[in-house]
Write a protein that holds these residues in place. Structure first.
Motif, short mmCIF file in Angstrom:
data_model
loop_
_atom_site.label_atom_id
_atom_site.label_comp_id
_atom_site.label_asym_id
_atom_site.label_seq_id
_atom_site.Cartn_x
_atom_site.Cartn_y
_atom_site.Cartn_z
N VAL A 98 1.03 -1.19 0.02
CA VAL A 98 0.10 0.10 -0.16
C VAL A 98 0.90 1.27 0.00
O VAL A 98 0.66 2.09 -0.84
N ARG A 99 1.77 1.29 0.82
CA ARG A 99 3.06 2.50 0.72
C ARG A 99 3.45 2.53 -0.52
O ARG A 99 3.48 3.97 -1.09
N GLU A 100 3.83 1.53 -1.23
CA GLU A 100 4.23 1.77 -2.59
C GLU A 100 3.30 2.50 -3.55
O GLU A 100 3.64 3.17 -4.52
N THR A 101 2.20 1.88 -3.49
CA THR A 101 0.90 2.31 -4.37
C THR A 101 0.69 3.86 -3.91
O THR A 101 0.52 4.78 -4.89
N CYS A 102 0.78 4.30 -2.61
CA CYS A 102 0.64 5.67 -2.25
C CYS A 102 1.81 6.29 -2.96
O CYS A 102 1.36 7.57 -3.46
N ARG A 103 3.02 6.08 -2.95
CA ARG A 103 4.04 6.82 -3.43
C ARG A 103 4.15 6.81 -5.09
O ARG A 103 4.39 8.06 -5.55
N LEU A 104 3.81 5.62 -5.65
CA LEU A 104 3.96 5.73 -6.94
C LEU A 104 2.66 6.53 -7.79
O LEU A 104 2.92 7.06 -8.80
N GLN A 105 1.50 6.32 -7.29
CA GLN A 105 0.27 6.50 -7.90
C GLN A 105 -0.28 7.77 -7.26
O GLN A 105 -1.42 8.27 -7.59
N GLY A 106 0.14 8.24 -6.14
CA GLY A 106 -0.41 9.58 -5.54
C GLY A 106 -1.58 9.45 -4.92
O GLY A 106 -2.43 10.30 -4.78
N VAL A 161 3.28 1.80 12.34
CA VAL A 161 3.46 3.37 12.41
C VAL A 161 4.75 3.62 12.07
O VAL A 161 5.83 3.04 12.74
N ARG A 162 5.31 4.24 10.82
CA ARG A 162 6.63 4.42 10.56
C ARG A 162 6.54 6.24 11.01
O ARG A 162 5.79 6.91 10.93
N PRO A 163 7.78 6.63 11.41
CA PRO A 163 8.41 7.89 11.83
C PRO A 163 7.93 9.09 10.74
O PRO A 163 7.32 10.16 11.21
N GLU A 164 7.70 8.69 9.41
CA GLU A 164 7.44 9.71 8.51
C GLU A 164 5.98 9.70 8.28
O GLU A 164 5.45 10.60 7.62
N ASP A 165 5.02 8.65 8.94
CA ASP A 165 3.83 8.74 8.48
C ASP A 165 3.09 9.84 9.16
O ASP A 165 3.62 10.46 10.35
N GLY A 180 -0.76 14.97 13.18
CA GLY A 180 0.36 15.50 12.51
C GLY A 180 1.41 14.40 12.37
O GLY A 180 0.85 13.25 11.84
N THR A 181 2.53 14.43 12.51
CA THR A 181 3.57 13.49 11.81
C THR A 181 3.82 12.53 13.17
O THR A 181 3.61 12.91 14.36
N ALA A 236 8.04 11.13 24.33
CA ALA A 236 8.29 9.66 24.41
C ALA A 236 9.53 9.35 23.46
O ALA A 236 9.71 10.00 22.42
N GLU A 237 9.84 7.81 23.48
CA GLU A 237 11.05 7.48 22.57
C GLU A 237 10.23 6.33 21.58
O GLU A 237 11.13 6.14 20.69
N ASN A 238 9.05 6.18 21.84
CA ASN A 238 8.51 5.21 20.51
C ASN A 238 7.04 5.63 20.57
O ASN A 238 6.47 5.92 21.60
N VAL A 239 6.27 4.88 19.61
CA VAL A 239 4.95 5.12 19.47
C VAL A 239 4.15 4.59 20.55
O VAL A 239 3.09 5.26 21.13
N ARG A 240 4.43 3.29 21.06
CA ARG A 240 3.79 2.65 22.20
C ARG A 240 3.70 3.49 23.32
O ARG A 240 2.77 3.81 23.88
N GLU A 241 4.94 4.20 23.63
CA GLU A 241 4.94 4.81 24.78
C GLU A 241 4.08 6.44 24.44
O GLU A 241 3.71 6.79 25.53
N ALA A 242 4.21 6.70 23.43
CA ALA A 242 3.54 8.08 23.17
C ALA A 242 1.93 8.04 23.12
O ALA A 242 1.42 8.55 23.86
N PHE A 243 1.59 6.59 22.75
CA PHE A 243 0.14 6.30 22.80
C PHE A 243 -0.47 6.41 24.19
O PHE A 243 -1.22 6.84 24.61
N ALA A 244 0.50 5.54 24.98
CA ALA A 244 0.09 5.55 26.36
C ALA A 244 0.05 6.82 27.13
O ALA A 244 -0.95 7.14 27.99
N ARG A 245 0.91 7.65 26.79
CA ARG A 245 0.86 9.19 27.43
C ARG A 245 -0.23 9.98 27.15
O ARG A 245 -0.79 10.73 28.02
N LEU A 246 -0.36 9.84 25.80
CA LEU A 246 -1.58 10.90 25.06
C LEU A 246 -2.93 10.47 25.41
O LEU A 246 -3.71 11.18 25.60
N THR A 247 -2.94 9.12 25.40
CA THR A 247 -4.29 8.63 25.87
C THR A 247 -4.68 8.26 27.32
O THR A 247 -5.78 8.14 27.74
#
Length: 249
Positions: free
Chosen positions: A182-190, A203-207, A221-222, A232-243
């Motif tokens: 899906v990411r490749e389709t997103c990149r190549l086909q817009g 989740v990737r950092p650039e998402d 946001g990103t 936070a140092e990772n998405v799991r930790e950020a999720f826990a802190r924000l929710t």
């Protein structure tokens, strides 16, 4: 006709409630063309309800939803023509072949099945299923069925793809293969992509990220920005802190 410079998806001030139970509270965000956007939230956050509104399974009575600039409430037919969807539950016909499922999709979208042969062959090849075209869908593994559903959702050339928990129940290798496709389709086909999941490892950092919790958007946001906002140092930790939840999957 869609507006060339409009975002793939524009959701503005959308709220929704079941009888005596609010589900979504003043949701606003955009998914630009060519952007892979993760809608992150635990089960019950409101992700599937939001998808039901975007696909017009439910009517949106509060707020506005536009697909490529087309107002879903005013001209749903044109708006939905630019939309491809992979629902959480499997929607393939298990007793039809892979090719027959794709031909049926073409007919539903008003495309001439007789001229769709090359596009169907290309779609099956891109999904790694070219040699299985004549097999019944029930003969496929779970990951192969999901790849076929994604190929079908993109067959009519949509500019917005919705995927509602499309990798649930799959092994790690199958999940990663589908996401990369899906990411490749997103990149190549817009194609703008709204990818709903509760799995933080998708989740990737650039998402682009929308953090939905109990019907409210807590962050948009990103992914990198979400880590900074939560300290936070990772998405799991950020999720826990924000929710305030102890952990995410």
């Amino acid at each position: 006709m869609s507006e060339p410079d409009a975002p793939a998806l524009d959701v503005s001030g959308v709220s929704f409630a079941y009888p005596r139970r609010p589900v979504l509270d003043d949701i606003s965000f955009q998914v630009p063309a060519g952007v892979f956007c993760v809608l992150l939230g635990v089960n019950g956050a409101g992700k599937t309800t939001l998808f039901s509104l975007i696909t017009r399974l439910f009517l949106c009575r509060a707020g506005c939803i536009r697909i490529l600039g087309q107002d879903l409430a005013r001209d749903g037919h044109r708006a939905l023509a630019d939309l491809g969807v992979v629902f959480q539950q499997l929607t393939l016909d298990l007793d039809l072949s892979l090719r027959q499922n794709l031909l049926y999709h073409c007919a539903l979208h008003g495309l001439d099945p007789g001229t769709m042969g090359p596009r169907i062959r290309e779609a099956l090849a891109g999904a790694g299923l070219a040699e299985r075209a004549g097999d019944k869908v029930r003969q496929l593994s779970g990951g192969q069925r999901r790849r076929l559903e994604l190929a079908r959702a993109l067959l009519h050339g949509p500019r917005l793809l919705l995927a509602d928990e499309p990798t649930v129940g799959l092994d790690v290798r199958s999940r990663q293969a589908i996401i990369e496709q899906v990411r490749e389709t997103c990149r190549l086909q817009g194609v703008g992509v709204l990818w709903a999941t509760h799995l933080v490892d998708e989740v990737r950092p650039e998402d682009s990220v929308l953090l939905l919790h109990r019907g409210r958007l807590l962050y948009r946001g990103t992914a990198r920005g979400m880590l900074e906002a939560a300290g936070a140092e990772n998405v799991r930790e950020a999720f826990a802190r924000l929710t305030g939840e102890r952990e995410a999957a």
